[in-house]
Structures are given as C-alpha cells and as structure tokens.
Write an enzyme that holds these catalytic residues in place. Structure first.
Site, PDB file in Angstrom:
ATOM      1  CG  HIS A 165      -1.864   1.165   1.208  1.00  0.00           C
ATOM      2  ND1 HIS A 165      -3.121   1.100   0.654  1.00  0.00           N
ATOM      3  CD2 HIS A 165      -1.699   2.448   1.617  1.00  0.00           C
ATOM      4  CE1 HIS A 165      -3.705   2.280   0.738  1.00  0.00           C
ATOM      5  NE2 HIS A 165      -2.859   3.123   1.336  1.00  0.00           N
ATOM      6  CB  CYS A 166       1.989   3.427  -2.586  1.00  0.00           C
ATOM      7  SG  CYS A 166       3.060   4.849  -2.834  1.00  0.00           S
ATOM      8  N   PRO A 167       1.424   5.109   0.494  1.00  0.00           N
ATOM      9  CG  PRO A 167       2.792   5.834   2.237  1.00  0.00           C
ATOM     10  CD  PRO A 167       2.563   4.686   1.320  1.00  0.00           C
ATOM     11  CG  ASN A 170      -4.988   7.986  -0.243  1.00  0.00           C
ATOM     12  OD1 ASN A 170      -4.845   7.248   0.726  1.00  0.00           O
ATOM     13  ND2 ASN A 170      -6.095   8.692  -0.440  1.00  0.00           N
TER      14      ASN A 170
END
Ligand SMILES: [Zn+2]
Ligand SMILES: [Zn+2]
Length: 368
Positions: A165-167, A170
């Site tokens: 999951h890439c912040p 998002n």
C-alpha cells in the site's frame, strides 16, 4: 505419643533445593517470555518495527491525502520554477537547446503526471465472490482469495497480486496499478535528475557564490561541513559568505527558488533510485514485495532439506518484464509505444488465475 524429630542438619540442603527450584522457575519464565524455537533475526527485526507498522496501519488512511498533497505541491512548484527561472536561463544560452529542453522536458512531465494519476486513481483489482481458483479464505472479507492475492488493512479489502500500500499514491500497488507505479517512479527519477542537471550551474552560482569549495557542487552537504569546519578552525574574521553577496533584494525569490529546486530534486532522485533498484530486482525475479518475504522463508526451509527453491511465477528475466509491462509476444504492443509513451493498456490476464509450473512433493509451493 508422637515424637517430633528436628532435622536441623538438613535445613541448608532443603533451602538450597527450594532456592534452586525457584530460580529454575524464574529462568523458565524469563525464557518463555521471549524465546521461540522459530525466532530468527528477521522475526526480531519485525518485532522491533511493530510500533511503526501499527502506526502506519492506524494512520495510513489519514497520511495518504497529506502525502498526495505533498507530491502535487512539490511537483507543481518544481515545474513552475523550471518555467520561470531555469527555462529563461537556458533560452539565454541557446535557442536550439531550448527546443530540446521543451520537447524532452514535456515528454518527462506528461509521463510523470499520467502515470501518477493512473496509479493513484485506478482500482488495483479486487477478487469477485466467485473465482476459478481459490487458495484460501480471507478472514476479514470472508471471501475467497485467488493466488497472489492479499488483504490490505489500509484499504480494508483484498487486492489482486498485491505488492504494497503506497501512502504517496493513497492507493494499493496491485495487479492493475503496479506498472503505473513503477513507471511513475522511473519517470520521476529521470525528471528529477534532468532538473538537477539543467539547473546545476545556476544552483552552484547561487548556493556558493564566488567562494571556491573542495567538492563538486552536487555534494553540497560535504561543502557545508567543510565550510563549518573552516569557519571553526579559522581565527581570522570570515569575509566570505555561502551565498552570493551580489544578490539583491529583488532577486531573493529567484535565488531561493533555484536552490529549493535543486535540493528537492536531488533528494527525490536519491530516494526514488533506491525504490527503483528494489522493485527492479523483484520484478526481474517475478515476485511481489509480499512474495519476496514468503519466498525467502520458503527458500531457507527447502535449503535445509537440500532442495532448491524455484518461484513458480518466475518465467525468466526477459519474460517477467514482458509480462509486467503487458507487452508479451502476440499482444501487438511495443516498448516504444506502450511504455515510453502514456498507455492505458491493462496487464495480460485477469489477476485471478496464474500460469505456473507444478512441482512435486516438497517442490509444491502455494503462495497464499
Ligand atoms: Zn480481504
Ligand atoms: Zn491498500
């Protein structure tokens, strides 16, 4: 009548025994608190990093929009500074070079913006309730999981071929977003490097002024250390300044803008290079970020049995990259048209079933 017998001479022996039992119990208690037969360095590292994982899990939902705003703000400011400060500087040197910069710079910019939007707003892929091949049931979604699918605690759903999951996006990097994410990283790296090279002489002039320094300008942290040490050791009053003393008040914003541009782009280029190298290695081996950890453990387990592990989704370096980019033979797609230029084409397959070799016995590997 009972007769009481005092065995005082046995008292030290009994005391020693009971103290021995007590210390054995304390030792056992201590050992059970942290000892595990399966514990190794990676488990210990994961345990140490647990507070960070908890923080990310808990706050990633809120960090996502903040990180996205940062990406958009920094990219926009770099582009605006490039147009207003660096391009006029290039134009003053040569018209033909300006044409090259306009074409090359816009090609990079279009690819960066396109791949970022696609990576951030494309659905990474979620499994339907009826799937052709089920390897397990997700305990959180209470639904079937196809091979290579994992549950994302931030998105709170299962993601096909989940990588992470890439912040900054998002969004999850999964089956439908992996290519956009990787291309965004590559173009962002090239773009940052390109801005650094283009603005190098302007940065040097504004950051150092006319003061000579021992290291090249790009190694500005070393030059700053040199300057501090030099000032500390020097007993004579310092007459020079880091910054160009000729910069007038009117040029102060220009001065700060070109320094900001170079510092941001060089920092981004260094950070993204590490990310690209990491993902390049995994994609070349036909595995995702999650599978890399699973495969590592499986590789070690089989090695102890004298069996060589082989990733069932590894089809060789070239083929892995063809599959990743969705440009396998027969698809009619090409590297030049579909990778060097924006393309919305989807990866081959549906992300639910995967071609892989079947292994016998211990070679049988299920990547859950
Ligand atoms: Zn799930
Ligand atoms: Zn996610």
């Amino acid at each position: 009548m009972a007769r009481i017998q005092w065995k005082v001479h046995e008292l030290p022996w009994r005391l020693k025994n009971s103290m021995g039992s007590f210390f054995s119990w304390i030792k056992l208690l201590r050992v059970t608190l942290y000892y595990n037969h399966f514990t190794n360095v990676s488990v210990a590292m994961e345990t140490c990093l647990e507070p960070i994982f908890w923080f990310v899990d808990k706050f990633a939902k809120y960090l996502g929009p903040i990180f996205m705003t940062m990406v958009i703000f920094l990219t926009t400011s770099v582009v605006v500074i490039f147009y207003t400060c660096l391009l006029p500087h290039v134009y003053a040197q040569s018209t033909s070079r300006t044409v090259f910069h306009l074409v090359f710079g816009h090609w990079l910019l279009i690819n960066i913006v396109f791949n970022y939007i696609m990576a951030a707003f494309t659905n990474p892929g979620t499994p339907p309730m009826e799937i052709p091949e089920t390897v397990s049931i997700c305990r959180k979604c209470i639904g079937p999981k196809p091979p290579r699918t994992h549950h994302c605690s931030v998105c709170d759903r299962c993601i096909l071929k989940m990588d992470h999951h890439c912040p900054w996006l998002n969004n999850c990097v999964g089956f439908y977003t992996h290519r956009f994410f990787f291309l965004f990283c590559c173009y962002m790296f090239c773009g940052s490097l390109y801005v650094c090279f283009t603005g190098y002489d302007v940065f040097t002039e504004h950051f150092y002024g006319k003061t000579p320094y021992p290291f090249p300008a790009v190694l500005y942290p070393l030059n700053l250390v040199y300057d501090v040490v030099n000032k500390t050791l020097s007993t004579a009053p310092t007459v020079h300044n880091n910054y160009n003393l000729e910069v007038t008040h009117e040029h102060q914003s220009y001065h700060l803008a070109v320094i900001f541009e170079f510092l941001v782009c060089s920092a981004v280029a260094i950070a993204i290079l590490g990310l690209i190298v990491w993902h390049f290695r995994m994609i070349s081996r036909g595995e995702t970020n999650i599978e890399m950890h699973i495969n590592k453990k499986e590789r070690e387990r089989l090695r102890k049995k004298g069996i060589a592990f082989r990733n069932p989704y590894d089809f060789g370096f070239i083929e892995n990259w063809r599959i990743f980019f969705g440009i396998e033979n027969g698809t009619g797609r090409s590297f030049v048209r579909h990778i060097l230029f924006p393309s919305v084409h989807q990866p081959t397959g549906d992300g639910l079933t995967w071609p892989h070799e079947i292994y016998q016995g211990d070679h049988m590997l299920q990547l859950l």
